[in-house]
Structures are given as structure tokens and as C-alpha cells.
Design a protein around this motif. Structure first.
Motif, PDB file in Angstrom:
ATOM      1  N   ILE A  95       0.842  -1.199   0.000  1.00  0.00           N
ATOM      2  CA  ILE A  95       0.000   0.000   0.000  1.00  0.00           C
ATOM      3  C   ILE A  95       0.875   1.245   0.000  1.00  0.00           C
ATOM      4  N   GLN A  96       1.888   1.286   0.868  1.00  0.00           N
ATOM      5  CA  GLN A  96       2.785   2.446   0.927  1.00  0.00           C
ATOM      6  C   GLN A  96       3.505   2.639  -0.395  1.00  0.00           C
ATOM      7  N   GLN A  97       3.901   1.562  -1.044  1.00  0.00           N
ATOM      8  CA  GLN A  97       4.683   1.669  -2.270  1.00  0.00           C
ATOM      9  C   GLN A  97       3.872   1.950  -3.523  1.00  0.00           C
ATOM     10  N   PHE A  98       2.650   1.418  -3.608  1.00  0.00           N
ATOM     11  CA  PHE A  98       1.939   1.471  -4.885  1.00  0.00           C
ATOM     12  C   PHE A  98       0.550   2.090  -4.853  1.00  0.00           C
ATOM     13  N   SER A  99      -0.020   2.407  -3.691  1.00  0.00           N
ATOM     14  CA  SER A  99      -1.415   2.875  -3.666  1.00  0.00           C
ATOM     15  C   SER A  99      -1.594   4.208  -4.392  1.00  0.00           C
ATOM     16  N   ARG A 100      -0.569   5.041  -4.441  1.00  0.00           N
ATOM     17  CA  ARG A 100      -0.695   6.335  -5.133  1.00  0.00           C
ATOM     18  C   ARG A 100      -0.632   6.190  -6.650  1.00  0.00           C
TER      19      ARG A 100
END
Length: 164
Positions: free
Chosen positions: A48-53
Motif C-alpha cells: 500500500i505504501q509503495q503502490f497505492s498512489r
């Protein structure tokens, strides 16, 4: 009893490793670092931290999760040795695999942790007991904090790890 766990000291932020995916969780995946399977450390990738954006839906994010059992390339983002087990956070972002950037703990400016990037990784320990803390630094930021009259140590801070 050993005062300090030493096996994980071979692992550094910015270092590329191979990892095997052990399980999926709502936030990411638990992995084992190949070659450190019996080292008693915990390793994970926060998807989530790496790819949610960069994803437009939850399903698109889930599709990025590597399958359980897969062997993947990763780069060490952080290592926490405050207390057992040692906790390692990995990144699989393509840009991080090429060149992992972080912020200097002294000046806050970006620094490249990947080999050739010039970052220093300092592990601080106490004489009072186990555990350690990792500090990331530019060479000049560390050198500037060493007393001016200790010229040898200042010079070594500027040269450590560099090829002659």
C-alpha cells in the motif's frame, strides 16, 4: 547470550536482495530474504505504501502483489534492530531497484543509498544492552559533525568505502 545479533549486520539499506514471498496481508506481503532464512529476522513489503498512489483501484493494487512462493528482486529500504526480531522493510518499486534514495538523518536532503551513491550507513549501539539504530548520512554531514581538530576521522568519513 549474545549481546548483539550479528547476522543481520551484513544487510544494509540500499542493498539488493532476493526474497521469497511467504504470505499476503491486506497491507502487503511477508517475505524471507534468501540466504537469511534462519537468521531470525522479519521481512516485509508494504505494498500500500509503495503502490497505492500509482494505482486507480484496490483490484489494480492487489494485482501488483507477487504470488506466494515467488522469488523476487528487492532492495532493502530500512532495517530496525531495536529489539528482536530484526525487522527489514523491502521495496520492489522499479525505481528503487535501480537506485534507492532516502533522506539524510542530519540535513534531511535526499541521498542515494544504492552502491556508488555516497551514503554512509551508521549503526549506533549502547554499552548498556542489546539493540542498535541505523543512521543514514551524507559523507560531508558526518564529517562536519566531527570536531575540527580530529582531522584524521573527518578525512576517513569522506573516504570510507570509496575505491582508491
Amino acid at each position: 547470550m549474545e549481546r548483539f545479533e550479528t547476522e543481520s549486520l551484513a544487510l544494509l539499506p540500499g542493498q539488493r536482495v532476493q526474497a521469497r514471498v511467504l504470505s499476503h496481508h491486506p497491507w502487503g506481503v511477508i517475505v524471507e530474504i534468501i540466504g537469511y532464512e534462519n537468521a531470525g529476522l522479519s521481512a516485509s513489503i508494504d505494498m500500500i505504501q509503495q503502490f497505492s498512489r500509482t494505482t486507480s483501484s484496490h483490484d489494480e493494487l492487489l494485482a501488483l502483489f507477487p504470488p506466494v512462493g515467488a522469488q523476487i528482486d528487492a532492495v532493502i529500504e530500512q532495517i530496525h534492530r531495536w529489539h528482536p526480531p530484526v525487522s527489514v522493510r523491502l521495496s520492489i518499486r522499479p525505481a528503487d531497484l535501480e537506485s534507492l534514495a532516502w533522506r539524510c538523518d542530519f540535513c534531511g536532503e535526499p541521498i542515494t543509498l544504492s552502491p556508488g551513491g555516497g551514503a554512509l550507513v551508521l549503526d549506533s549501539r549502547s554499552n548498556d544492552g542489546p539493540g542498535s539504530h541505523t543512521v543514514i548520512s551524507h559523507r560531508h554531514c558526518l564529517a562536519e559533525r566531527i570536531r575540527p581538530e580530529i582531522t584524521g576521522e573527518r578525512a576517513r568519513a569522506m573516504k570510507i568505502g570509496k575505491m582508491r
